[in-house]
Design a protein around this motif. Structure first.
Motif, short mmCIF file in Angstrom:
data_model
loop_
_atom_site.label_atom_id
_atom_site.label_comp_id
_atom_site.label_asym_id
_atom_site.label_seq_id
_atom_site.Cartn_x
_atom_site.Cartn_y
_atom_site.Cartn_z
N ILE A 7 0.85 -1.19 0.00
CA ILE A 7 0.00 0.00 0.00
C ILE A 7 0.89 1.24 0.00
O ILE A 7 1.88 1.30 0.74
CB ILE A 7 -0.92 0.00 1.23
N VAL A 8 0.52 2.22 -0.82
CA VAL A 8 1.29 3.46 -0.93
C VAL A 8 1.07 4.31 0.32
O VAL A 8 -0.06 4.61 0.68
CB VAL A 8 0.88 4.24 -2.19
N LEU A 9 2.17 4.67 0.98
CA LEU A 9 2.10 5.49 2.19
C LEU A 9 2.21 6.97 1.88
O LEU A 9 1.47 7.78 2.42
CB LEU A 9 3.22 5.12 3.17
N ARG A 10 3.16 7.35 1.03
CA ARG A 10 3.33 8.76 0.70
C ARG A 10 3.91 8.91 -0.70
O ARG A 10 4.64 8.04 -1.19
CB ARG A 10 4.19 9.47 1.73
N THR A 11 3.58 10.03 -1.31
CA THR A 11 4.06 10.36 -2.65
C THR A 11 4.52 11.80 -2.67
O THR A 11 4.17 12.57 -3.56
CB THR A 11 2.96 10.15 -3.71
N LYS A 12 5.29 12.18 -1.68
CA LYS A 12 5.70 13.58 -1.53
C LYS A 12 6.67 13.99 -2.64
O LYS A 12 6.53 15.05 -3.23
CB LYS A 12 6.35 13.76 -0.15
N ASN A 13 7.65 13.17 -2.92
CA ASN A 13 8.63 13.49 -3.96
C ASN A 13 8.08 13.10 -5.33
O ASN A 13 7.30 12.17 -5.46
CB ASN A 13 9.94 12.75 -3.70
N THR A 14 8.51 13.81 -6.36
CA THR A 14 8.06 13.48 -7.71
C THR A 14 8.71 12.18 -8.17
O THR A 14 9.88 11.93 -7.92
CB THR A 14 8.42 14.61 -8.69
N LYS A 15 7.92 11.35 -8.82
CA LYS A 15 8.35 10.05 -9.37
C LYS A 15 8.87 9.09 -8.30
O LYS A 15 9.63 8.19 -8.58
CB LYS A 15 9.39 10.24 -10.47
N THR A 16 8.45 9.30 -7.05
CA THR A 16 8.83 8.39 -5.97
C THR A 16 7.59 8.10 -5.13
O THR A 16 6.86 9.01 -4.76
CB THR A 16 9.91 9.00 -5.07
N ALA A 17 7.38 6.82 -4.86
CA ALA A 17 6.28 6.41 -3.99
C ALA A 17 6.86 5.49 -2.92
O ALA A 17 7.65 4.60 -3.21
CB ALA A 17 5.21 5.67 -4.79
N HIS A 18 6.47 5.73 -1.69
CA HIS A 18 6.90 4.88 -0.58
C HIS A 18 5.79 3.86 -0.33
O HIS A 18 4.67 4.22 0.01
CB HIS A 18 7.18 5.72 0.67
N VAL A 19 6.14 2.59 -0.50
CA VAL A 19 5.17 1.50 -0.43
C VAL A 19 5.49 0.63 0.77
O VAL A 19 6.64 0.21 0.96
CB VAL A 19 5.20 0.66 -1.73
N GLU A 20 4.45 0.33 1.58
CA GLU A 20 4.60 -0.54 2.74
C GLU A 20 4.17 -1.95 2.36
O GLU A 20 3.04 -2.16 1.91
CB GLU A 20 3.76 -0.03 3.90
N VAL A 21 5.08 -2.90 2.54
CA VAL A 21 4.80 -4.30 2.24
C VAL A 21 4.75 -5.06 3.55
O VAL A 21 5.70 -5.01 4.35
CB VAL A 21 5.90 -4.89 1.32
N LYS A 22 3.63 -5.75 3.80
CA LYS A 22 3.47 -6.52 5.03
C LYS A 22 3.69 -8.00 4.72
O LYS A 22 3.28 -8.50 3.69
CB LYS A 22 2.08 -6.33 5.62
N SER A 23 4.34 -8.69 5.68
CA SER A 23 4.59 -10.12 5.51
C SER A 23 4.41 -10.84 6.84
O SER A 23 4.57 -10.24 7.91
CB SER A 23 6.00 -10.36 4.97
N GLU A 24 4.04 -12.11 6.77
CA GLU A 24 3.89 -12.95 7.95
C GLU A 24 4.94 -14.04 7.92
O GLU A 24 5.28 -14.55 6.86
CB GLU A 24 2.51 -13.63 7.95
N TRP A 25 5.42 -14.41 9.09
CA TRP A 25 6.33 -15.54 9.18
C TRP A 25 6.13 -16.24 10.51
O TRP A 25 5.66 -15.66 11.48
CB TRP A 25 7.78 -15.09 9.00
N MET A 26 6.46 -17.49 10.56
CA MET A 26 6.29 -18.32 11.75
C MET A 26 7.59 -18.31 12.55
O MET A 26 8.66 -18.57 12.01
CB MET A 26 5.94 -19.75 11.35
N HIS A 27 7.48 -18.00 13.84
CA HIS A 27 8.66 -18.00 14.70
C HIS A 27 9.11 -19.45 14.88
O HIS A 27 8.29 -20.33 15.21
CB HIS A 27 8.33 -17.37 16.05
N PRO A 28 10.40 -19.74 14.68
CA PRO A 28 10.85 -21.14 14.72
C PRO A 28 10.74 -21.81 16.09
O PRO A 28 10.45 -23.00 16.17
CB PRO A 28 12.31 -21.06 14.27
N LYS A 29 10.93 -21.05 17.16
CA LYS A 29 10.89 -21.66 18.49
C LYS A 29 9.49 -21.63 19.09
O LYS A 29 9.02 -22.66 19.60
CB LYS A 29 11.87 -20.91 19.41
N TYR A 30 8.81 -20.49 19.03
CA TYR A 30 7.52 -20.33 19.70
C TYR A 30 6.33 -20.68 18.82
O TYR A 30 5.20 -20.74 19.30
CB TYR A 30 7.39 -18.90 20.23
#
Length: 112
Positions: A7-30
């Motif tokens: 999802i795009v968070l900000r587009t303040k600068n020209t030709k630049t978009a800051h995108v937040e990528v979310k990911s899930e992972w399983m903790h190996p011990k818990y």
């Protein structure tokens, strides 16, 4: 070549978009699911807006911080109209009358 969606968070600068990528992972011990989010600076030629869900692709470095490029817009963000707020008149403070001050002075004068 990595393909990520975010999802795009900000587009303040020209030709630049800051995108937040979310990911899930399983903790190996818990053995619990953990959420992690990363913000990528992406080269934007499509003119995306804040809140759009986009697909980004890894590419050769465009600048010092941009290593991804926005490929497609998956879902556009809803357009929110700006509402103008009128200024509310400030309430005037009531100043104490001089009559109260005069009464106090006369009472003290009588005692003396």
């Amino acid at each position: 070549m990595k393909r990520l969606t975010g999802i795009v968070l900000r587009t303040k600068n020209t030709k630049t978009a800051h995108v937040e990528v979310k990911s899930e992972w399983m903790h190996p011990k818990y053995l619990k699911k953990r959420m992690m989010s990363t913000v990528f600076a992406c080269h934007d030629l499509l003119g995306v807006h804040v809140g759009d869900e986009v697909e980004i692709v890894e590419c050769k470095p465009v600048s010092a911080t941009k290593h991804f490029i926005v490929e497609t817009v998956i879902k556009a963000a809803p357009i929110i109209e700006e509402v103008k707020v009128e200024k509310v008149a400030e309430a005037k403070t009531v100043k104490p009358t001089k009559a109260k001050a005069v009464k106090k002075v006369t009472k003290t004068a009588k005692k003396a």
